[in-house]
Design a protein around this motif. Structure first.
Motif, mmCIF file in Angstrom:
data_model
loop_
_atom_site.group_PDB
_atom_site.id
_atom_site.type_symbol
_atom_site.label_atom_id
_atom_site.label_comp_id
_atom_site.label_asym_id
_atom_site.label_seq_id
_atom_site.Cartn_x
_atom_site.Cartn_y
_atom_site.Cartn_z
ATOM 1 N N SER A 22 1.057 -10.246 -10.427
ATOM 2 C CA SER A 22 2.178 -9.349 -10.089
ATOM 3 C C SER A 22 1.703 -7.996 -9.575
ATOM 4 C CB SER A 22 3.094 -9.152 -11.307
ATOM 5 O OG SER A 22 3.599 -10.392 -11.752
ATOM 6 N N GLU A 23 0.577 -7.994 -8.879
ATOM 7 C CA GLU A 23 0.077 -6.782 -8.233
ATOM 8 C C GLU A 23 0.267 -6.933 -6.729
ATOM 9 O OE1 GLU A 23 -3.903 -5.954 -9.398
ATOM 10 O OE2 GLU A 23 -3.474 -6.079 -11.550
ATOM 11 N N ILE A 24 1.052 -6.029 -6.143
ATOM 12 C CA ILE A 24 1.429 -6.132 -4.729
ATOM 13 C C ILE A 24 0.657 -5.105 -3.918
ATOM 14 C CG2 ILE A 24 3.350 -6.309 -3.127
ATOM 15 C CD1 ILE A 24 3.619 -8.138 -5.572
ATOM 16 N N PRO A 25 -0.216 -5.528 -2.998
ATOM 17 C CA PRO A 25 -0.935 -4.568 -2.157
ATOM 18 C C PRO A 25 -0.133 -4.210 -0.908
ATOM 19 C CG PRO A 25 -1.743 -6.780 -1.730
ATOM 20 C CD PRO A 25 -0.669 -6.912 -2.783
ATOM 21 N N ASN A 26 -0.556 -3.156 -0.215
ATOM 22 C CA ASN A 26 0.021 -2.817 1.088
ATOM 23 C C ASN A 26 -0.544 -3.793 2.123
ATOM 24 O OD1 ASN A 26 1.536 -0.257 0.546
ATOM 25 N ND2 ASN A 26 -0.489 0.408 -0.138
ATOM 26 N N ILE A 27 0.329 -4.582 2.741
ATOM 27 C CA ILE A 27 -0.136 -5.606 3.673
ATOM 28 C C ILE A 27 0.750 -5.655 4.916
ATOM 29 C CG2 ILE A 27 -1.286 -7.120 2.014
ATOM 30 C CD1 ILE A 27 1.259 -8.756 1.810
ATOM 31 N N HIS A 81 8.402 1.248 -9.657
ATOM 32 C CA HIS A 81 7.765 1.333 -8.338
ATOM 33 C C HIS A 81 8.573 0.511 -7.319
ATOM 34 C CE1 HIS A 81 4.554 2.099 -5.500
ATOM 35 N NE2 HIS A 81 4.484 0.811 -5.230
ATOM 36 N N THR A 82 8.588 0.956 -6.060
ATOM 37 C CA THR A 82 9.385 0.302 -5.027
ATOM 38 C C THR A 82 8.491 -0.393 -3.997
ATOM 39 O OG1 THR A 82 11.144 1.945 -5.247
ATOM 40 C CG2 THR A 82 11.131 0.639 -3.232
ATOM 41 N N VAL A 83 8.797 -1.658 -3.748
ATOM 42 C CA VAL A 83 8.128 -2.435 -2.694
ATOM 43 C C VAL A 83 9.106 -2.554 -1.522
ATOM 44 C CG1 VAL A 83 7.107 -4.650 -2.055
ATOM 45 C CG2 VAL A 83 6.763 -3.726 -4.360
ATOM 46 N N VAL A 84 8.694 -2.088 -0.348
ATOM 47 C CA VAL A 84 9.551 -2.118 0.833
ATOM 48 C C VAL A 84 9.033 -3.172 1.802
ATOM 49 C CG1 VAL A 84 10.438 -0.820 2.810
ATOM 50 C CG2 VAL A 84 10.134 0.313 0.603
ATOM 51 N N PHE A 85 9.890 -4.137 2.119
ATOM 52 C CA PHE A 85 9.554 -5.142 3.133
ATOM 53 C C PHE A 85 10.237 -4.757 4.441
ATOM 54 C CE2 PHE A 85 10.824 -9.264 5.208
ATOM 55 C CZ PHE A 85 9.565 -9.537 5.738
ATOM 56 N N MET A 86 9.446 -4.503 5.467
ATOM 57 C CA MET A 86 9.973 -4.145 6.782
ATOM 58 C C MET A 86 9.701 -5.291 7.750
ATOM 59 S SD MET A 86 11.574 -2.206 8.831
ATOM 60 C CE MET A 86 11.797 -0.645 8.015
ATOM 61 N N ASP A 87 10.730 -6.072 8.026
ATOM 62 C CA ASP A 87 10.611 -7.189 8.961
ATOM 63 C C ASP A 87 10.612 -6.657 10.387
ATOM 64 O OD1 ASP A 87 10.309 -9.796 9.687
ATOM 65 O OD2 ASP A 87 12.379 -10.392 9.300
ATOM 66 N N GLU A 88 9.915 -7.348 11.284
ATOM 67 C CA GLU A 88 9.830 -6.953 12.701
ATOM 68 C C GLU A 88 9.361 -5.508 12.834
ATOM 69 O OE1 GLU A 88 10.295 -9.191 14.972
ATOM 70 O OE2 GLU A 88 11.230 -10.753 13.782
ATOM 71 N N ILE A 89 8.343 -5.131 12.076
ATOM 72 C CA ILE A 89 7.917 -3.739 12.028
ATOM 73 C C ILE A 89 7.434 -3.231 13.386
ATOM 74 C CG2 ILE A 89 5.534 -4.266 11.345
ATOM 75 C CD1 ILE A 89 5.666 -1.781 9.517
ATOM 76 N N HIS A 90 7.026 -4.153 14.270
ATOM 77 C CA HIS A 90 6.554 -3.741 15.596
ATOM 78 C C HIS A 90 7.660 -3.153 16.450
ATOM 79 C CE1 HIS A 90 7.960 -7.926 16.122
ATOM 80 N NE2 HIS A 90 8.352 -7.504 17.312
ATOM 81 N N ARG A 91 8.928 -3.352 16.038
ATOM 82 C CA ARG A 91 10.040 -2.789 16.802
ATOM 83 C C ARG A 91 10.143 -1.278 16.622
ATOM 84 N NH1 ARG A 91 13.831 -6.348 18.915
ATOM 85 N NH2 ARG A 91 13.501 -8.534 18.381
ATOM 86 N N PHE A 92 9.530 -0.731 15.565
ATOM 87 C CA PHE A 92 9.390 0.713 15.440
ATOM 88 C C PHE A 92 8.251 1.149 16.364
ATOM 89 C CE2 PHE A 92 11.148 2.157 11.057
ATOM 90 C CZ PHE A 92 12.395 1.716 11.441
ATOM 91 N N ASN A 93 8.480 2.181 17.181
ATOM 92 C CA ASN A 93 7.365 2.685 17.983
ATOM 93 C C ASN A 93 6.386 3.422 17.074
ATOM 94 O OD1 ASN A 93 8.180 5.449 17.696
ATOM 95 N ND2 ASN A 93 9.695 5.141 19.322
ATOM 96 N N ILE A 132 5.165 -3.753 2.861
ATOM 97 C CA ILE A 132 4.871 -5.090 3.379
ATOM 98 C C ILE A 132 5.545 -5.181 4.745
ATOM 99 C CG2 ILE A 132 5.085 -7.578 3.036
ATOM 100 C CD1 ILE A 132 5.415 -7.001 0.054
ATOM 101 N N GLY A 133 4.758 -5.264 5.783
ATOM 102 C CA GLY A 133 5.301 -5.377 7.134
ATOM 103 C C GLY A 133 5.111 -6.783 7.669
ATOM 104 N N ALA A 134 6.036 -7.232 8.495
ATOM 105 C CA ALA A 134 5.923 -8.550 9.131
ATOM 106 C C ALA A 134 6.083 -8.372 10.631
ATOM 107 C CB ALA A 134 6.990 -9.506 8.594
ATOM 108 N N CYS A 144 -3.220 -0.343 5.307
ATOM 109 C CA CYS A 144 -2.690 -1.671 4.960
ATOM 110 C C CYS A 144 -3.703 -2.751 5.327
ATOM 111 C CB CYS A 144 -1.375 -1.941 5.699
ATOM 112 S SG CYS A 144 -0.059 -0.770 5.361
ATOM 113 N N LYS A 145 -3.711 -3.801 4.555
ATOM 114 C CA LYS A 145 -4.543 -4.955 4.855
ATOM 115 C C LYS A 145 -3.768 -5.899 5.767
ATOM 116 C CE LYS A 145 -7.735 -8.195 4.394
ATOM 117 N NZ LYS A 145 -9.038 -8.073 5.062
ATOM 118 N N VAL A 146 -4.359 -6.248 6.911
ATOM 119 C CA VAL A 146 -3.700 -7.178 7.839
ATOM 120 C C VAL A 146 -3.982 -8.609 7.392
ATOM 121 C CG1 VAL A 146 -3.532 -7.996 10.212
ATOM 122 C CG2 VAL A 146 -3.827 -5.550 9.753
#
Length: 496
Positions: free
Chosen positions: A108-113, A173-185, A204-206, A223-225
């Motif tokens: 249950s340890e969530i890294p930045n990915i 602690h808050t985990v944020v999942f950002m889908d389609e993160i490439h749409r942000f410039n 967590i970006g996708a 972040c780890k890719v």
């Protein structure tokens, strides 16, 4: 008819005007709460009551069959998302038992990915597993927030971060999942930087796009890719088999006898149908599940059909007829665009005509602009063939003009002919290498670039002639002219 009473259009009984509306609603919707009406206006043994009892019994009989046809507003692909690591299919290179990510998530340890992979490979499903971990295995110490860059903006992200900062005061602690993160410039992506670095949020970006080109380098350093690959055919088959079971169907192996099951299946689908569907979705589980859902909806119209005729059999022919064509992943503006043309160029360079034609066909079927392909063929004709076969350049140029004149689909054979000719042609990188050598000499020259020798300069005026411009020039071959055509300090340099 009594003026104070109205006849019910459903059960033909008469009721007072004060209760008729309530009674009709109960008749229409088979509501068993009719007993709440006063006994003077509604009798238990009335024809209407019997009608309600009959239909309620029929509704209970249909209850099992309804599960297949209700809830259709949620796509099957969404319903099939896993919630545990054990239920996640594929991507063993990042989620195998010995991998770092698996061990972290298991604790249950969530890294930045950043999850990078093609559509339908399991990025959002992995995020869904992480959401389940946050909700059920963190003892209330983690929150999970799902956003999509296709809909949310910077203001929404700032609001989530503000709430996350307040939640930290309560040790959540808050985990944020950002889908389609490439749409942000890249400027918009800066909103994450200080908060990821300070630990206010875990990101967590996708993305389906190459992070090297589309994500902020500062964000990538934090972040780890994680690179996800297309799902294999066995992976897709496993997912489809689970989907069939969840819908109340069974997969029938043609070589085995269908045994009597404890419960009658709602449909039976051939194993060959599942394999065909898995093989035509190009590693995209969403496409495979959507195809399965579409076929089931086409073959099974309603509950009545199931109750009257029993299970429906779905064959390969049914799936092929419903879907018609295969799915092929190709992004004309993304990484696939550059990867395919690179593969085509390198295959031509290696004189592999079969590989060249294969990659060309992939690009054409993917909807690539034929003029773009033709332009790149012109480049290949010069860069890799050059003076070994000067006709190759002319053929490539004519191919491009032909593509412009007749367009697709007629120009596909022009591209195929040119590609095959270039692949079979003798290869020479003499011109390419010589040009690059000349560019290096010019770029690496120290001090001011040397001037043009006087005898090579143009002399259109008398003043220029008096200054020695063009003096001593002759039109003889360099071996006979006695002149030097390079700047003096370059001497007898040879780019070839």
């Amino acid at each position: 008819m009594n003026n104070d009473k109205i006849c019910c259009p459903i059960c033909s009984e008469e009721f007072s005007t004060t209760v008729i509306e309530n009674h009709v609603s109960k008749c229409l919707f088979l509501n068993e709460s009719a007993s709440k009406e006063s006994s003077s206006s509604f009798k238990d043994e009335s024809p209407g009551r019997k009608y309600i009892k009959l239909n309620n019994a029929k509704a209970r009989k249909n209850k099992e069959a309804k599960s297949l046809f209700e809830n259709n507003h949620i796509p099957l692909a969404e319903r099939m998302r896993p919630t545990t690591l054990s239920g996640y299919v594929g991507q063993l290179h990042i989620l195998g038992p010995s991998t770092i990510l698996y061990q972290l998530l298991n604790k249950s340890e969530i890294p930045n990915i950043i999850l990078w992979g093609p559509p339908g490979c399991g990025k959002t499903s992995l995020a869904n597993v992480i959401a389940y971990i946050c909700k059920n295995k963190s003892n209330g110490k983690m929150r999970y927030v799902k956003l999509s860059a296709a809909m949310a903006g910077v203001n929404e992200v700032k609001e989530v971060i503000t709430i996350a900062s307040n939640e930290l005061k309560f040790n959540r602690h808050t985990v944020v999942f950002m889908d389609e993160i490439h749409r942000f410039n890249k400027t918009q992506q800066d909103v994450f930087l200080p908060h990821v670095e300070s630990g206010i949020i875990t990101l967590i970006g996708a993305t389906t796009e190459n992070p090297s080109f589309n994500l902020n380098s500062a964000l990538l350093s934090r972040c780890k890719v994680i690179v996800l690959e297309k799902l294999s055919i066995p992976n897709i088959i496993s997912i489809l088999n689970r989907a069939v079971s969840s819908l109340g169907g069974i997969v029938h192996v043609s070589s085995k006898r269908l045994e009597n099951a404890n419960q009658i299946p709602k449909f039976i689908i051939d194993e060959s149908s599942i394999k065909w569907l898995a093989g035509t979705c190009d590693g995209d589980a969403r496409i495979a599940l959507s195809g399965l859902e579409l076929v089931i909806q086409c073959k099974i119209q309603n509950n009545e059909e199931f109750l009257q005729n029993g299970p429906v059999t779905i064959t390969s022919d049914d799936i092929i007829e419903s879907l018609k064509k295969t799915h092929m992943l190709y992004d004309k503006k993304g990484e696939q665009h550059y990867d395919m043309i690179s593969a085509l160029h390198k295959s031509v360079r290696a004189s592999d005509e079969n590989a060249s034609l294969y990659w060309l066909t992939r690009m054409i079927l993917g909807g690539e602009d034929p003029v773009y392909i033709a332009r790149r063929l012109i480049r290949m004709a010069c860069e890799d063939i050059g003076l070994a076969d000067p006709k190759a350049l002319g053929i490539a140029v004519h191919t491009m003009h032909g593509c412009k004149m007749i367009g697709m689909p007629e120009c596909d054979v022009l591209l195929a002919q040119c590609t095959t000719y270039l692949a079979r042609a003798p290869k020479s990188r003499l011109m390419e290498d010589a040009l690059r050598a000349a560019q290096r000499i010019v770029a690496e020259h120290k001090g001011p670039q040397p001037g043009v020798p006087l005898h090579l300069r143009n002399a259109p005026t008398k003043l220029m002639k008096n200054l020695g411009y063009s003096k001593g020039y002759n039109m003889k071959h360099k071996e006979e002219s006695g002149l030097n055509y390079l700047p003096e300090e370059l001497g007898n340099i040879n780019f070839f």
